[in-house]
Design a protein around this motif. Structure first.
Motif, PDB file in Angstrom:
ATOM      1  N   TRP A 140       1.001  -6.268  -1.791  1.00  0.00           N
ATOM      2  CA  TRP A 140       1.937  -6.858  -0.823  1.00  0.00           C
ATOM      3  C   TRP A 140       2.644  -5.812   0.024  1.00  0.00           C
ATOM      4  O   TRP A 140       2.713  -5.939   1.238  1.00  0.00           O
ATOM      5  CB  TRP A 140       2.978  -7.700  -1.555  1.00  0.00           C
ATOM      6  CG  TRP A 140       2.438  -8.905  -2.249  1.00  0.00           C
ATOM      7  CD1 TRP A 140       1.211  -9.478  -2.096  1.00  0.00           C
ATOM      8  CD2 TRP A 140       3.118  -9.678  -3.232  1.00  0.00           C
ATOM      9  NE1 TRP A 140       1.079 -10.560  -2.919  1.00  0.00           N
ATOM     10  CE2 TRP A 140       2.235 -10.722  -3.634  1.00  0.00           C
ATOM     11  CE3 TRP A 140       4.375  -9.604  -3.823  1.00  0.00           C
ATOM     12  CZ2 TRP A 140       2.590 -11.673  -4.584  1.00  0.00           C
ATOM     13  CZ3 TRP A 140       4.734 -10.548  -4.775  1.00  0.00           C
ATOM     14  CH2 TRP A 140       3.848 -11.570  -5.155  1.00  0.00           C
ATOM     15  N   VAL A 141       3.189  -4.773  -0.626  1.00  0.00           N
ATOM     16  CA  VAL A 141       3.983  -3.814   0.159  1.00  0.00           C
ATOM     17  C   VAL A 141       3.125  -3.013   1.128  1.00  0.00           C
ATOM     18  O   VAL A 141       3.633  -2.467   2.106  1.00  0.00           O
ATOM     19  CB  VAL A 141       4.818  -2.865  -0.741  1.00  0.00           C
ATOM     20  CG1 VAL A 141       5.852  -3.635  -1.535  1.00  0.00           C
ATOM     21  CG2 VAL A 141       3.942  -1.999  -1.628  1.00  0.00           C
ATOM     22  N   THR A 142       1.813  -2.955   0.879  1.00  0.00           N
ATOM     23  CA  THR A 142       0.914  -2.265   1.808  1.00  0.00           C
ATOM     24  C   THR A 142       0.259  -3.221   2.796  1.00  0.00           C
ATOM     25  O   THR A 142      -0.661  -2.831   3.523  1.00  0.00           O
ATOM     26  CB  THR A 142      -0.171  -1.482   1.046  1.00  0.00           C
ATOM     27  OG1 THR A 142      -0.867  -2.365   0.158  1.00  0.00           O
ATOM     28  CG2 THR A 142       0.434  -0.333   0.257  1.00  0.00           C
ATOM     29  N   GLY A 143       0.722  -4.485   2.807  1.00  0.00           N
ATOM     30  CA  GLY A 143       0.264  -5.422   3.822  1.00  0.00           C
ATOM     31  C   GLY A 143      -0.940  -6.245   3.462  1.00  0.00           C
ATOM     32  O   GLY A 143      -1.585  -6.819   4.346  1.00  0.00           O
ATOM     33  N   ARG A 160       2.868   2.192   4.534  1.00  0.00           N
ATOM     34  CA  ARG A 160       1.467   2.327   4.926  1.00  0.00           C
ATOM     35  C   ARG A 160       0.642   2.806   3.733  1.00  0.00           C
ATOM     36  O   ARG A 160       1.093   3.646   2.956  1.00  0.00           O
ATOM     37  CB  ARG A 160       1.347   3.327   6.068  1.00  0.00           C
ATOM     38  CG  ARG A 160       2.158   2.964   7.299  1.00  0.00           C
ATOM     39  CD  ARG A 160       1.926   3.985   8.399  1.00  0.00           C
ATOM     40  NE  ARG A 160       2.921   3.857   9.456  1.00  0.00           N
ATOM     41  CZ  ARG A 160       2.899   4.543  10.600  1.00  0.00           C
ATOM     42  NH1 ARG A 160       1.923   5.427  10.809  1.00  0.00           N
ATOM     43  NH2 ARG A 160       3.840   4.371  11.502  1.00  0.00           N
ATOM     44  N   ALA A 161      -0.570   2.287   3.628  1.00  0.00           N
ATOM     45  CA  ALA A 161      -1.429   2.663   2.507  1.00  0.00           C
ATOM     46  C   ALA A 161      -1.638   4.167   2.437  1.00  0.00           C
ATOM     47  O   ALA A 161      -1.696   4.743   1.339  1.00  0.00           O
ATOM     48  CB  ALA A 161      -2.766   1.940   2.602  1.00  0.00           C
ATOM     49  N   PRO A 184      -7.313   0.438  -1.040  1.00  0.00           N
ATOM     50  CA  PRO A 184      -7.809   0.910   0.249  1.00  0.00           C
ATOM     51  C   PRO A 184      -8.221   2.383   0.163  1.00  0.00           C
ATOM     52  O   PRO A 184      -7.579   3.173  -0.550  1.00  0.00           O
ATOM     53  CB  PRO A 184      -6.608   0.736   1.187  1.00  0.00           C
ATOM     54  CG  PRO A 184      -5.711  -0.236   0.505  1.00  0.00           C
ATOM     55  CD  PRO A 184      -5.914  -0.029  -0.960  1.00  0.00           C
ATOM     56  N   PRO A 185      -9.267   2.785   0.860  1.00  0.00           N
ATOM     57  CA  PRO A 185      -9.723   4.175   0.765  1.00  0.00           C
ATOM     58  C   PRO A 185      -8.693   5.191   1.242  1.00  0.00           C
ATOM     59  O   PRO A 185      -8.694   6.331   0.784  1.00  0.00           O
ATOM     60  CB  PRO A 185     -10.980   4.196   1.644  1.00  0.00           C
ATOM     61  CG  PRO A 185     -10.870   2.989   2.527  1.00  0.00           C
ATOM     62  CD  PRO A 185     -10.123   1.973   1.737  1.00  0.00           C
TER      63      PRO A 185
END
Length: 297
Positions: A140-143, A160-161, A184-185
């Motif tokens: 959630w916090v990374t969108g 941001r991730a 996410p990479p």
């Protein structure tokens, strides 16, 4: 940087879990002397709304709308601590308190996140068997996730991730069994096997260097008690074999704090109801006291 006094804020939420008990975390750690060990002032205790046992019909997440409404209240309380010159020590609760913490810092610039947790917490609602937000907070916090939670107050992503380091997670089998989405990479990942290969100190320095780089206004620390070895921290609801030793966790926290770039910390998931003799809680207090000391730059 000028030393800032620790300010303990109680955020006793279990909105992200089907179970109860983690809401007793602040009271137990305070009873064990955490405030005195940190020379911290008490910044208040948040009131938390009642839980609903039925998942939200639109998102499939337990207490989704309550979490979305309550998190800004927690953010405001953290901002009040910062406005008063304090260094927030937020005592949860389950991991969904991360929403309020990161919203507070999102409002103040671009901050990173050192996510120290036995689980990656990147599930999506359709893969989380119980709809527990405590398995989805990093997503959630990374969108990533339902708009209600992944774009809180139109501020998403809250971090941001590429500004996140996931550290010490070891829930690979559960991710595979239930079909969790991958990290996410661009998100820096140091799972427990990687830490064992690299050495915890080297990995921690790499992580903190990444979060201390130009362009970031500092980084927040999320600390889940289940990052510790299950043999010494059994007082958590979702147990996994293995984990960090107390010395390893102290090393990570020490390196993070010595950077001068850490802006606060939250502590989650320790469940006093599963710690009848208090030894696991005392261990957690000892680790925090050793790492944080009596002042933070």
């Amino acid at each position: 940087m000028t030393a800032r006094r620790h300010a303990i804020l109680e955020a006793p939420s279990s909105l992200g879990l089907t179970t109860d008990g983690v809401e007793d975390l602040p009271a137990r750690l305070l009873a064990l002397g955490l405030a005195e060990r940190l020379d911290a002032r008490h910044a208040g205790r948040m009131a938390v709304p009642a839980k609903d046992p039925a998942p939200d019909p639109d998102t499939g997440v337990l207490n989704a709308r309550t979490i979305a409404a309550w998190s800004p209240e927690l953010a405001a309380a953290i901002e009040a601590v910062l406005d008063a010159g304090g260094w927030p020590v937020v005592l949860g609760g389950d991991c969904t308190i991360l929403m309020g913490s990161m919203l507070a810092f999102r409002r103040r610039g671009r901050h990173g996140l050192l996510f120290i947790d036995g689980n990656a917490d990147f599930f999506q609602p359709e893969a989380e068997p119980n709809g527990e937000g405590a398995s989805m907070d990093l997503a959630w916090v990374t969108g990533h996730g339902p708009e209600l939670l992944s774009n809180l107050q139109g501020q998403g992503p809250l971090v941001r991730a590429e500004d996140v380091v996931a550290f010490a997670y070891r829930d690979h089998k559960d991710q595979e069994e239930y079909g969790s989405q991958p990290l996410p990479p661009e998100l820096r990942a140091y799972d427990l096997p990687r830490l064992r290969h690299m050495g915890v100190e080297r990995a921690a320095r790499e992580a903190v260097d990444h979060l201390s780089r130009a362009g970031l206004d500092g980084f927040f620390i999320h600390l889940d008690a289940d990052c510790l070895d299950d043999a010494i921290m059994p007082a958590v609801d979702f147990r996994l074999p293995g984990g960090l030793s107390p010395e390893e966790l102290q090393t990570v926290l020490r390196i993070a704090l010595e950077s001068g770039r850490a802006v606060g910390i939250e502590v989650t998931i320790y469940n006093p109801r599963l710690d009848k003799d208090g030894s696991a809680g005392q261990l957690l207090v000892d680790i925090l006291a050793a790492a944080l000391g009596k002042g933070t730059a």
